[in-house]
Design an enzyme around this catalytic site. Structure first.
Site, PDB file in Angstrom:
ATOM      1  CB  SER A 105      -1.210  -4.111   1.667  1.00 61.24           C
ATOM      2  OG  SER A 105      -1.712  -4.182   2.968  1.00 61.24           O
ATOM      3  CG  ASP A 125      -4.765   2.853   3.114  1.00 60.10           C
ATOM      4  OD1 ASP A 125      -5.481   2.158   3.871  1.00 60.10           O
ATOM      5  OD2 ASP A 125      -3.743   2.405   2.547  1.00 60.10           O
ATOM      6  CG  HIS A 153      -5.196  -0.903   1.923  1.00 59.64           C
ATOM      7  ND1 HIS A 153      -4.034  -0.323   2.404  1.00 59.64           N
ATOM      8  CD2 HIS A 153      -4.997  -2.238   2.002  1.00 59.64           C
ATOM      9  CE1 HIS A 153      -3.187  -1.269   2.760  1.00 59.64           C
ATOM     10  NE2 HIS A 153      -3.745  -2.442   2.518  1.00 59.64           N
TER      11      HIS A 153
END
Ligand code: NAG
Ligand code: NAG
Ligand code: NAG
Ligand code: NAG
Ligand code: NAG
Ligand code: NAG
Ligand code: NAG
Ligand code: CA
Length: 558
Positions: free
Chosen positions: A191, A407, A447
Site C-alpha cells: 500500500s 482490492d 488490499h
C-alpha cells in the site's frame, strides 16, 4: 552463546570467503554487544539511540508510538530504538531488530495509509527469516494527516525521506553490531509501503538490491482524487440524506448481481472474478422501474454505480485513474471506506492538511478541479508515478510487485498502469522488463491480504489467517505464529520475500507465485502480468492468450 559463530556459519554457507575472518571476531557476547550500542555516537548522521536491549527468548514487548501497544519477538535478537532528526522540525523514530542468527541480509520495512505506524508484525517476520530488519514511524505517529499542515518537513519524511533515513542509519547499526555491513539489502511494504518501495527504487537506486512492493499507491494524487470522487458519487458528505447513497443491504444485492454476471467468465463459479477487467457489469438489471421494492435500486443509484465502475477522467477528458474492480465491493477490510456516504478520510486529510492547510475545508466542495490541483502541486513529489527505473535496473536491482484483484481501496488497474508506464518509459517489451520487474496479479485478494483467493504467499507474517492479522492491527494481542500453518500436502505456497532473495542472489526469477487461501484449503498459481490466469478444465494455468481463448500457451512451456 555462539552468537557470531552462528552468524558466521551462515555466512560461510552463503559467502565462503568470509570464513577467513579471525575466529576471535565470533566470540562476542550478543547481549553485551547489544548493550554497547547504547553508547554508539551517531550524531554525525543526526541520530540518537533511545535504547538497545537484547532478547534471548521469544517474548512480547511494549512498542513505541500510538498504533499498537504490544509487539511479538519470536527469535533471539538485539532490539535497537532510535530517533533521527530530519530537520529542525521533524524526526523519524525507528527500530532495528538485529537477529542473533543473521543471514547477512538487510530488510527495510514501510508503512500504510497516511501512517505513522512502525510495522512491528514484519519486524518480527523479517528477523525470524534472519534479516536485520528496520522499520520507522515515517516521520509522525498515528495514521492521520493532521501533522502535515504547515510543515513540509514532516510531509517530506512521509513522501520520500523516512525510508531512506531508516535505511542509512539501519545499515550503520548493522555494521556496528555485526562488525560488517549487510551483504544484500531488501525492502518490503504494501500500500503506502508499496509506494515507498517504488520511490526508493526511483530516487535512491543503491539503497536496495531487491524491492517487494505490494499494491503500491503510486499515482497518489490521482488515487486520492479518485477515492474522493467515488465517495462523492455515493453521496458524501451527506450520507443517507443523499439520493445517491447506497445502503449496505443494497450493496449486498449489487455484489450478488456482479458475481451473477461475472463470476463464471473465468470458467469457475467460486466467488472470485479472475479478470475484473473482463467484467462488463450492467447495473440496470437492479433498477426498481417503479416497483416499491426494498431490494432494488433507483435510477440515481444505478447512475452512481455506473460512475463507480468506470475509470476517472479529468476536466479535459484525460484518463486519470482506473475503475473500481467489480467484485471488490464485497471485500471485508475497509469495507465502508468509500461507501459510507462520508468523505474518504485520507482524501479529506490530504485536502485539509496538505493541499490547503485549512482544517475547516468543506468536502461538499470537492470536485475534479481539486483533483487537478492536487496533481499540479504534487506535494513533496508524492505522486511516485514515474517509469524511469533505469538507474535501479542498471545496478542489477529486482522488483517484485503484486496486487489483489478484489482490492476495494486501490484498484488493481493501478498496478497495470504502472507496469505499462515503466514498459513505455524504458522502451522495454514485457519479456525484457520482466528481467528486473515482475507484477503478479492475485485474483480474489483484497488490499494487501485477505479475501477468498489464494492470498497468502509470504508477503507478510502469517498469523493463522490474514483475518487475524486485521484483528491484530486493531490492537489485540499477537498470536503464536508459524509459516508452516499454511503448508498442505503436495503444495508449497511461495514465500515471495524469499523468492525475491533467490532472484537477486541466484538469478532465479519467479515465473509464478503460489498462494494459499486463508482456510488453508486452496492453492493457486498467480500469474505475472501480462500473462493471464486461465482455467483449462482441470487446473489454473498461466497463459499468454486472452482469457476465454481456447489455446493458452502454458507459462512453463514458454
Ligand atoms: C534532535 O533534535 C532535538 C530537538 O530539536 C535535539 O534535542 C536533539 O539533540 C537532536 N538530536 C541530534 C542527534 O541532533
Ligand atoms: C531500555 O529497555 C529496557 C527493556 O525494555 C528497559 O528496562 C529500560 O528501562 C529501557 N531504558 C531506557 C533508557 O528507556
Ligand atoms: C530464556 O529461556 C531459558 C530456557 O527456558 C531460561 O533458562 C532463561 O532464563 C530465559 N532467559 C531470560 C532472559 O528470560
Ligand atoms: C501549506 O503549507 C506548506 C508548508 O508550509 C506550504 O509549502 C504550502 O504552500 C501551503 N499551502 C497553502 C495553500 O497555503
Ligand atoms: C460477500 O461477503 C459475505 C461475507 O463474507 C458473504 O457471506 C457473501 O456470500 C459475499 N457475497 C458474494 C456475492 O460473494
Ligand atoms: C496553517 O498556517 C496558517 C497561517 O498561519 C493558519 O491560518 C492555518 O490555520 C494553519 N493551518 C492548520 C491546519 O493548522
Ligand atoms: C521533487 O522533484 C523536483 C523536480 O524533480 C526536485 O527539484 C525536488 O527536489 C523534489 N523534491 C523532493 C522532496 O524530493
Ligand atoms: Ca470465478
Amino acid at each position: 552463546m555462539s552468537f557470531l559463530r552462528q552468524a558466521a556459519s551462515k555466512w560461510r554457507f552463503l559467502a565462503p570467503a568470509l570464513s577467513l575472518l579471525a575466529p576471535s571476531q565470533y566470540e562476542i557476547d550478543p547481549a553485551a554487544a547489544c548493550n554497547a550500542l547504547r553508547e554508539i555516537d551517531l550524531s554525525s548522521i543526526s541520530a540518537i539511540i533511545l535504547n538497545a536491549t537484547y532478547y534471548e527468548n521469544a517474548t512480547e514487548v511494549e512498542t513505541l508510538g500510538v498504533c499498537t501497544p504490544i509487539a511479538q519477538i519470536s527469535e533471539p535478537l538485539c532490539r535497537v530504538q532510535f530517533v533521527v532528526n530530519t530537520s529542525s522540525v521533524s524526526a523519524v523514530t525507528a527500530e532495528a531488530w538485529l537477529p542473533t542468527s543473521w543471514s547477512g541480509r538487510f530488510l527495510a520495512l514501510g508503512n500504510g495509509g497516511l501512517g505513522g505506524c512502525i510495522d512491528y508484525i514484519n519486524l518480527d517476520y523479517g528477523s525470524s527469516l534472519e534479516f536485520a530488519s528496520i522499520a520507522s514511524n515515517n516521520g509522525h505517529d498515528g495514521n492521520s494527516g493532521v501533522l502535515f499542515a504547515n510543515n513540509s518537513e514532516i510531509l517530506e519524511d512521509f513522501t520520500s525521506r523516512a525510508i531512506h533515513v531508516e535505511t542509512a542509519v539501519g545499515k550503520e547499526l548493522v555494521a556496528a553490531y555485526y562488525e560488517r555491513r549487510p551483504r544484500r539489502s531488501y525492502y518490503m511494504g504494501c500500500s503506502t509501503g508499496g509506494r515507498q518501495g517504488m520511490y526508493a527504487a526511483l530516487h535512491y537506486p543503491s539503497d536496495f538490491d531487491g524491492v517487494l512492493a505490494g499494491a503500491p499507491v503510486t499515482n497518489f494524487n490521482h488515487l486520492m482524487g479518485w477515492s474522493g470522487m467515488i465517495t462523492k458519487y455515493l453521496g458524501a458528505p451527506h450520507g443517507d440524506k443523499s439520493a445517491n447513497f447506497i445502503p449496505s443491504h443494497l450493496w449486498d444485492l449489487v455484489s450478488e448481481e456482479i458475481f451473477r454476471q461475472c463470476d463464471g467468465l473465468d470458467g469457475v463459479i467460486d466467488g472470485i472474478i479472475t479478470e475484473p477487467d473482463a467484467c462488463d457489469f450492467v447495473p440496470e438489471t437492479l433498477l426498481c422501474e417503479g416497483r416499491s421494492n426494498e431490494n432494488c435500486l433507483s435510477k440515481v443509484q444505478v447512475e452512481a454505480l455506473r460512475k463507480v465502475y468506470s475509470p476517472l477522467y479529468g476536466l479535459g477528458g484525460d484518463h486519470l485513474f482506473p475503475r473500481f474492480d467489480p467484485g471488490a465491493e464485497n471485500a471485508s477490510f475497509g469495507k465502508w471506506a468509500l461507501f459510507s456516504g462520508k468523505p474518504f478520510a485520507y482524501t479529506e486529510d490530504w485536502m485539509k492538511y496538505v493541499v490547503l492547510n485549512d482544517s475547516s475545508y468543506d468536502f461538499s466542495q470537492f470536485g475534479l478541479a481539486d483533483v487537478a490541483r492536487m496533481q499540479a502541486i504534487d506535494p513533496e513529489n508524492i505522486s511516485t508515478f514515474d517509469g524511469d527505473l533505469s538507474a535501479f535496473r542498471a545496478r542489477g536491482g529486482k522488483i517484485i510487485t503484486y496486487h489483489g484483484r478484489a482490492d476495494n481501496l486501490v484498484p488493481s488497474g493501478n498496478a497495470k498502469s504502472l507496469y505499462n508506464l515503466i514498459s513505455r518509459t524504458l522502451g522495454l517489451q514485457p519479456s525484457t522488463l520482466d528481467e528486473f520487474y515482475r507484477l503478479f496479479l492475485v485474483p480474489g485478494m483484497e488490499h494487501c491480504i485477505g479475501g477468498k483467493g489464494a492470498v497468502n504467499f509470504g508477503q507478510r507474517k502469517s498469523i493463522g489467517s490474514s483475518r487475524l492479522q486485521h484483528i491484530d492491527e486493531k490492537q489485540t494481542k499477537l498470536k503464536e505464529s508459524s509459516q508452516e500453518n499454511f503448508q498442505v500436502p503436495g503444495t508449497q505456497p511461495s514465500n515471495v520475500l524469499l523468492s525475491l532473495v533467490d532472484w537477486v542472489e541466484n538469478g532465479r526469477a519467479p515465473d509464478t507465485i503460489i498462494g494459499i487461501s486463508d482456510d488453508g484449503k486452496t492453492t493457486r498459481e498467480h500469474c505475472r502480468y501480462p500473462w493471464k490466469s486461465q482455467w483449462d478444465g482441470n487446473r489454473w494455468m498461466c497463459a499468454k492468450e486472452a482469457i476465454g481463448a481456447q489455446t493458452g500457451q502454458s507459462l512453463h512451456s514458454d
